[in-house]
Design a protein around this motif. Sequence first.
Motif, PDB file in Angstrom:
ATOM      1  N   ALA A   1     -57.761 -52.934 -83.552  1.00 49.24           N
ATOM      2  CA  ALA A   1     -59.043 -52.350 -83.116  1.00 49.24           C
ATOM      3  C   ALA A   1     -59.229 -52.430 -81.617  1.00 49.24           C
ATOM      4  N   ALA A   2     -58.516 -53.333 -80.961  1.00 49.07           N
ATOM      5  CA  ALA A   2     -58.677 -53.530 -79.522  1.00 49.07           C
ATOM      6  C   ALA A   2     -57.989 -52.441 -78.705  1.00 49.07           C
ATOM      7  N   CYS A   3     -57.127 -51.663 -79.308  1.00 45.50           N
ATOM      8  CA  CYS A   3     -56.373 -50.623 -78.569  1.00 45.50           C
ATOM      9  C   CYS A   3     -57.258 -49.466 -78.201  1.00 45.50           C
TER      10      CYS A   3
ATOM     11  N   ARG B   1     -61.598 -59.832 -77.332  1.00 45.50           N
ATOM     12  CA  ARG B   1     -61.143 -60.977 -78.109  1.00 45.50           C
ATOM     13  C   ARG B   1     -61.780 -61.011 -79.500  1.00 45.50           C
ATOM     14  N   LYS B   2     -62.977 -60.437 -79.633  1.00 45.89           N
ATOM     15  CA  LYS B   2     -63.690 -60.427 -80.921  1.00 45.89           C
ATOM     16  C   LYS B   2     -63.081 -59.441 -81.907  1.00 45.89           C
TER      17      LYS B   2
ATOM     18  N   THR C   1     -54.117 -65.082 -73.575  1.00 45.91           N
ATOM     19  CA  THR C   1     -53.241 -65.752 -74.532  1.00 45.91           C
ATOM     20  C   THR C   1     -54.020 -66.315 -75.718  1.00 45.91           C
ATOM     21  N   GLY C   2     -55.332 -66.180 -75.692  1.00 39.35           N
ATOM     22  CA  GLY C   2     -56.168 -66.759 -76.734  1.00 39.35           C
ATOM     23  C   GLY C   2     -56.788 -68.077 -76.289  1.00 39.35           C
ATOM     24  N   TYR C   3     -56.157 -68.744 -75.353  1.00 35.62           N
ATOM     25  CA  TYR C   3     -56.697 -69.991 -74.819  1.00 35.62           C
ATOM     26  C   TYR C   3     -56.623 -70.053 -73.299  1.00 35.62           C
ATOM     27  N   LYS C   4     -55.946 -69.097 -72.700  1.00 35.21           N
ATOM     28  CA  LYS C   4     -55.807 -69.063 -71.245  1.00 35.21           C
ATOM     29  C   LYS C   4     -55.877 -67.619 -70.779  1.00 35.21           C
ATOM     30  N   LEU C   5     -56.511 -67.410 -69.639  1.00 39.63           N
ATOM     31  CA  LEU C   5     -56.634 -66.090 -69.040  1.00 39.63           C
ATOM     32  C   LEU C   5     -55.811 -66.066 -67.751  1.00 39.63           C
ATOM     33  N   ILE C   6     -54.928 -65.077 -67.629  1.00 37.94           N
ATOM     34  CA  ILE C   6     -54.043 -64.975 -66.474  1.00 37.94           C
ATOM     35  C   ILE C   6     -54.220 -63.597 -65.845  1.00 37.94           C
ATOM     36  N   GLN C   7     -54.531 -63.555 -64.542  1.00 37.39           N
ATOM     37  CA  GLN C   7     -54.539 -62.271 -63.840  1.00 37.39           C
ATOM     38  C   GLN C   7     -53.114 -62.029 -63.357  1.00 37.39           C
TER      39      GLN C   7
ATOM     40  N   MET D   1     -50.939 -62.448 -77.889  1.00 34.12           N
ATOM     41  CA  MET D   1     -51.630 -62.248 -76.618  1.00 34.12           C
ATOM     42  C   MET D   1     -52.110 -60.814 -76.536  1.00 34.12           C
ATOM     43  N   ARG D   2     -52.990 -60.582 -75.596  1.00 33.52           N
ATOM     44  CA  ARG D   2     -53.471 -59.230 -75.313  1.00 33.52           C
ATOM     45  C   ARG D   2     -53.309 -58.983 -73.833  1.00 33.52           C
ATOM     46  N   VAL D   3     -52.884 -57.789 -73.503  1.00 30.98           N
ATOM     47  CA  VAL D   3     -52.777 -57.363 -72.117  1.00 30.98           C
ATOM     48  C   VAL D   3     -53.857 -56.326 -71.901  1.00 30.98           C
ATOM     49  N   ILE D   4     -54.701 -56.565 -70.912  1.00 29.43           N
ATOM     50  CA  ILE D   4     -55.816 -55.665 -70.646  1.00 29.43           C
ATOM     51  C   ILE D   4     -55.631 -55.076 -69.253  1.00 29.43           C
ATOM     52  N   LEU D   5     -55.450 -53.768 -69.208  1.00 32.31           N
ATOM     53  CA  LEU D   5     -55.233 -53.042 -67.964  1.00 32.31           C
ATOM     54  C   LEU D   5     -56.355 -52.031 -67.807  1.00 32.31           C
ATOM     55  N   ALA D   6     -57.025 -52.074 -66.667  1.00 31.05           N
ATOM     56  CA  ALA D   6     -58.095 -51.107 -66.413  1.00 31.05           C
ATOM     57  C   ALA D   6     -58.251 -50.921 -64.912  1.00 31.05           C
ATOM     58  N   SER D   7     -58.819 -49.793 -64.531  1.00 29.21           N
ATOM     59  CA  SER D   7     -59.069 -49.520 -63.117  1.00 29.21           C
ATOM     60  C   SER D   7     -60.420 -50.110 -62.718  1.00 29.21           C
ATOM     61  N   ASP D   8     -60.757 -49.925 -61.463  1.00 26.90           N
ATOM     62  CA  ASP D   8     -62.021 -50.445 -60.953  1.00 26.90           C
ATOM     63  C   ASP D   8     -63.226 -49.819 -61.657  1.00 26.90           C
ATOM     64  N   GLY D   9     -63.040 -48.694 -62.327  1.00 26.10           N
ATOM     65  CA  GLY D   9     -64.134 -48.089 -63.084  1.00 26.10           C
ATOM     66  C   GLY D   9     -64.695 -49.026 -64.136  1.00 26.10           C
ATOM     67  N   LEU D  10     -63.835 -49.843 -64.733  1.00 30.89           N
ATOM     68  CA  LEU D  10     -64.310 -50.858 -65.678  1.00 30.89           C
ATOM     69  C   LEU D  10     -64.707 -52.128 -64.942  1.00 30.89           C
ATOM     70  N   TRP D  11     -63.803 -52.655 -64.123  1.00 33.44           N
ATOM     71  CA  TRP D  11     -64.020 -53.978 -63.526  1.00 33.44           C
ATOM     72  C   TRP D  11     -65.219 -54.020 -62.578  1.00 33.44           C
ATOM     73  N   ASP D  12     -65.566 -52.912 -61.943  1.00 30.09           N
ATOM     74  CA  ASP D  12     -66.743 -52.902 -61.071  1.00 30.09           C
ATOM     75  C   ASP D  12     -68.041 -52.855 -61.869  1.00 30.09           C
ATOM     76  N   ALA D  13     -67.974 -52.393 -63.121  1.00 28.61           N
ATOM     77  CA  ALA D  13     -69.177 -52.263 -63.948  1.00 28.61           C
ATOM     78  C   ALA D  13     -69.357 -53.417 -64.923  1.00 28.61           C
ATOM     79  N   VAL D  14     -68.247 -53.976 -65.394  1.00 24.44           N
ATOM     80  CA  VAL D  14     -68.299 -55.035 -66.405  1.00 24.44           C
ATOM     81  C   VAL D  14     -67.424 -56.191 -65.928  1.00 24.44           C
ATOM     82  N   PRO D  15     -67.987 -57.374 -65.771  1.00 23.08           N
ATOM     83  CA  PRO D  15     -67.182 -58.523 -65.333  1.00 23.08           C
ATOM     84  C   PRO D  15     -66.014 -58.759 -66.293  1.00 23.08           C
ATOM     85  N   TYR D  16     -64.888 -59.200 -65.745  1.00 24.46           N
ATOM     86  CA  TYR D  16     -63.691 -59.322 -66.572  1.00 24.46           C
ATOM     87  C   TYR D  16     -63.878 -60.299 -67.723  1.00 24.46           C
ATOM     88  N   LYS D  17     -64.631 -61.363 -67.536  1.00 24.36           N
ATOM     89  CA  LYS D  17     -64.844 -62.312 -68.640  1.00 24.36           C
ATOM     90  C   LYS D  17     -65.625 -61.677 -69.783  1.00 24.36           C
TER      91      LYS D  17
END
Length: 128
Positions: free
Chosen positions: A126-128, A120-121, A15-21, A97-113
């Motif tokens: 450009a984020a798409c 967010r940068k 949301t820009g100030y809060k992260l929700i799984q 807000m931004r919705v970020i959807l990815a499989s374990d291929g991303l999350w296992d290699a790069v921490p979600y934060k």
Amino acid sequence: LTCANVGDSNVFIDTGYKLIQLNTDHRLSINKTERERIKAEGGKVEAMKDAKDCIRQWPGGLMMSRTIGDADAIHATPYPAINSAAIPMNEHDKVGMRVILASDGLWDAVPYKVSLASVRKKSSQAAC
């Protein structure tokens, strides 16, 4: 916003100030409730001998509890977990807000934060 999921993808709302799984994580190494469900149905849930953090269900050998199309994993259910989150917005929130959807291929290699900080940068386009 509502999410229905099976498998190994994760969805985060920034949301820009809060992260929700938004999803339920179905990896057996993380989800005790799903491990207990599989055991209650007569399945086995155990760690691999060489990798104690690699918990699988048997029969089938899957590392997750919910999936579509894995007929060998008879205790895996194709029924999704459904979660909803209210996205607070007011006239002062111009960030959106931004919705970020990815499989374990991303999350296992790069921490979600780290992933979310990278997105967010960037501008929304450009984020798409």
